[in-house]
Design an enzyme around this catalytic site. Structure first.
Site, mmCIF file in Angstrom:
data_model
loop_
_atom_site.group_PDB
_atom_site.id
_atom_site.type_symbol
_atom_site.label_atom_id
_atom_site.label_comp_id
_atom_site.label_asym_id
_atom_site.label_seq_id
_atom_site.Cartn_x
_atom_site.Cartn_y
_atom_site.Cartn_z
ATOM 1 N N ARG A 233 1.778 -22.611 2.045
ATOM 2 C CA ARG A 233 2.785 -22.792 3.392
ATOM 3 C C ARG A 233 1.881 -22.199 3.829
ATOM 4 O O ARG A 233 0.817 -21.876 3.703
ATOM 5 C CB ARG A 233 3.827 -22.053 3.182
ATOM 6 C CG ARG A 233 4.781 -22.312 2.263
ATOM 7 C CD ARG A 233 5.627 -23.824 3.581
ATOM 8 N NE ARG A 233 6.591 -24.485 2.028
ATOM 9 C CZ ARG A 233 6.518 -25.467 1.297
ATOM 10 N NH1 ARG A 233 5.219 -25.784 1.541
ATOM 11 N NH2 ARG A 233 8.125 -26.076 1.252
ATOM 12 N N GLU A 262 -8.255 -25.865 14.517
ATOM 13 C CA GLU A 262 -9.400 -24.917 14.081
ATOM 14 C C GLU A 262 -10.341 -25.574 13.096
ATOM 15 O O GLU A 262 -11.096 -25.004 12.822
ATOM 16 C CB GLU A 262 -8.844 -23.766 14.476
ATOM 17 C CG GLU A 262 -8.535 -22.970 13.839
ATOM 18 C CD GLU A 262 -6.687 -22.419 14.143
ATOM 19 O OE1 GLU A 262 -6.076 -24.021 13.904
ATOM 20 O OE2 GLU A 262 -6.303 -21.561 14.081
ATOM 21 N N HIS A 274 -0.086 -32.269 3.709
ATOM 22 C CA HIS A 274 0.619 -31.633 2.526
ATOM 23 C C HIS A 274 1.206 -32.937 1.113
ATOM 24 O O HIS A 274 2.546 -32.923 1.235
ATOM 25 C CB HIS A 274 2.258 -30.835 3.552
ATOM 26 C CG HIS A 274 2.598 -30.412 1.889
ATOM 27 N ND1 HIS A 274 2.080 -29.139 1.475
ATOM 28 C CD2 HIS A 274 3.264 -29.756 1.863
ATOM 29 C CE1 HIS A 274 2.771 -27.877 0.675
ATOM 30 N NE2 HIS A 274 4.291 -28.621 1.144
#
Ligand code: MLT
Length: 389
Positions: A233, A262, A274
């Site tokens: 996560r 970033e 994911h």
């Protein structure tokens, strides 16, 4: 007839578990008994009062306000292990891609669109291939943080790859410990693991205790050559601190399926959506397991793989089944049994289990059950939720 509301695309293998004669399954149900979902965020959803159970087809439950639902007597299920193999396989890909520049090499080849002569292409690639050389994972040390269903599978597989494996999990379950090879070296604390590992892979849930587990302080204790794999996560790492550590040579790489702006465009970072559990097999396994657990609870009140209620099972003894949850304090069960005794109802079998502040009971009684008793039981001080099934 039980009603199930679904969110997200649930595998048809899971949905077909619900017999049409006793279940209505729809994404539209206004007054469902149970909810079956994948990644839908429920924090801002108003749950109808009809809901008694929520099953997540997946392991993480950070999209579900579990504590609120516990208070309301709603049992929340997940499917530990059902997608573990899929995640494990992707972690192997991450380790290999983190060791060798497979991604850079593939991109380079795909970019050679100006070359039409295969001999020329072969010559160029032979000259350039050294740019994409790497190292083997064999002999390197993998640190596995969290040794549940997924972490223990990865630890065992890494041993097969010839890696040394160190593991850390302060809350390892007996079941997970049995799965784990004795060659996995157990670390007493996270810092000891981080100092030893060439690769660190994270397999802990996103809970307050694990928020930013990887931060500037813990990063400072890692090898300068270390690479972190985070397919668990996003919140488990401080992404800002990771970027800082990469910029300053504190660690060497970050591989994650939680991309943020970033992290883009860096050669020391590998990013993907994911997709750890995004295989047909894992989606089926999770949906089937979630559906089975939901049915077992709705039909018989049994609880398997809940994240907020105790594990509990009792075979049916005929008669009527009462299930109720209550605050885990003295006298509640006694008061309920007194109500049954006052109504001349004989208890055939019963089981009571607790977990933290909540307790859950299954009571089978002989004879006819007067529906007004449900309200009497619900009114007992400490009782959270009652069902007659
Ligand atoms: C899980 O929680 O099971 C995995 O992270 C995959 C998913 O989020 O569906």
């Amino acid at each position: 007839m039980f009603k199930i509301r679904t969110y997200n695309a649930i595998s048809s293998k899971g949905l077909s578990r619900f017999p049409a004669e006793s279940y209505q399954v729809s994404s539209e149900s206004a007054d469902p008994d149970g909810i079956l979902l994948r990644s839908q965020k429920l924090h801002s959803e108003v749950m109808p009062s009809s809901v008694v159970a929520i099953a997540r087809a997946g392991a993480g439950v950070n999209n579900i306000p579990v504590a609120d639902y516990t208070e309301q007597g709603i049992v929340v299920f997940n499917t530990p292990g059902a997608n573990a193999n899929a995640v494990k396989e992707l972690i192997v890909a991450a380790l290999l891609m983190g060791s060798r520049d497979i991604y850079g090499g593939m991109n380079y080849v795909q970019g050679l669109t100006e070359i039409s002569d295969s001999a020329e292409m072969g010559k160029l690639l032979e000259k350039e291939k050294k740019r994409f050389a790497g190292a083997e994972v064999q002999g390197k040390t993998l640190g596995v943080v969290g040794l549940g269903a997924i972490g223990s599978m990865i630890a065992n597989l890494a041993l097969e790859l010839g890696m040394n494996v160190v593991g850390y999990d302060p809350a390892i379950s007996v079941e997970a410990a049995w799965q784990l090879s004795s060659s996995v070296e157990r670390m007493d604390n996270l810092e000891a693991l981080l100092a030893r590992a060439d690769f660190i892979t994270l397999h802990v849930p996103a809970i307050p205790a694990t928020k930013h587990l990887i931060n500037s302080k813990t990063l400072a204790g890692m090898k300068a050559t270390a690479k972190i794999v985070n397919f668990a996560r996003e919140e488990i790492v401080s992404t800002a601190d990771i970027v800082d550590a990469l910029d300053n040579g504190v660690i060497a790489g970050y591989i994650t399926d939680f991309p943020t702006p970033e992290l883009l465009g860096r050669s020391d970072v590998l990013l993907m959506p994911h997709i750890g559990a995004s295989t047909e097999e894992a989606e089926e396994n999770c949906a089937v397991m979630a559906a089975n657990q939901l049915m077992d609870f709705l039909e018989d009140g049994n609880i398997r793989n809940s994240v907020n209620y105790p594990q509990i099972k009792m075979a049916r003894n005929g008669g009527t089944r009462i299930t109720f949850s209550n605050r885990n304090v003295p006298k509640v069960l006694g008061s309920v049994l007194s109500i049954l005794a006052d109504s001349e109802l004989n208890v055939v079998d019963m089981v009571n289990k607790s977990r933290n502040d909540i307790a859950y009971n299954i009571i089978d009684i002989e004879g006819d059950f007067d529906a007004s008793l449900k309200a009497k039981i619900a009114a007992v001080d400490g009782v959270v939720h009652v069902r007659i099934i």
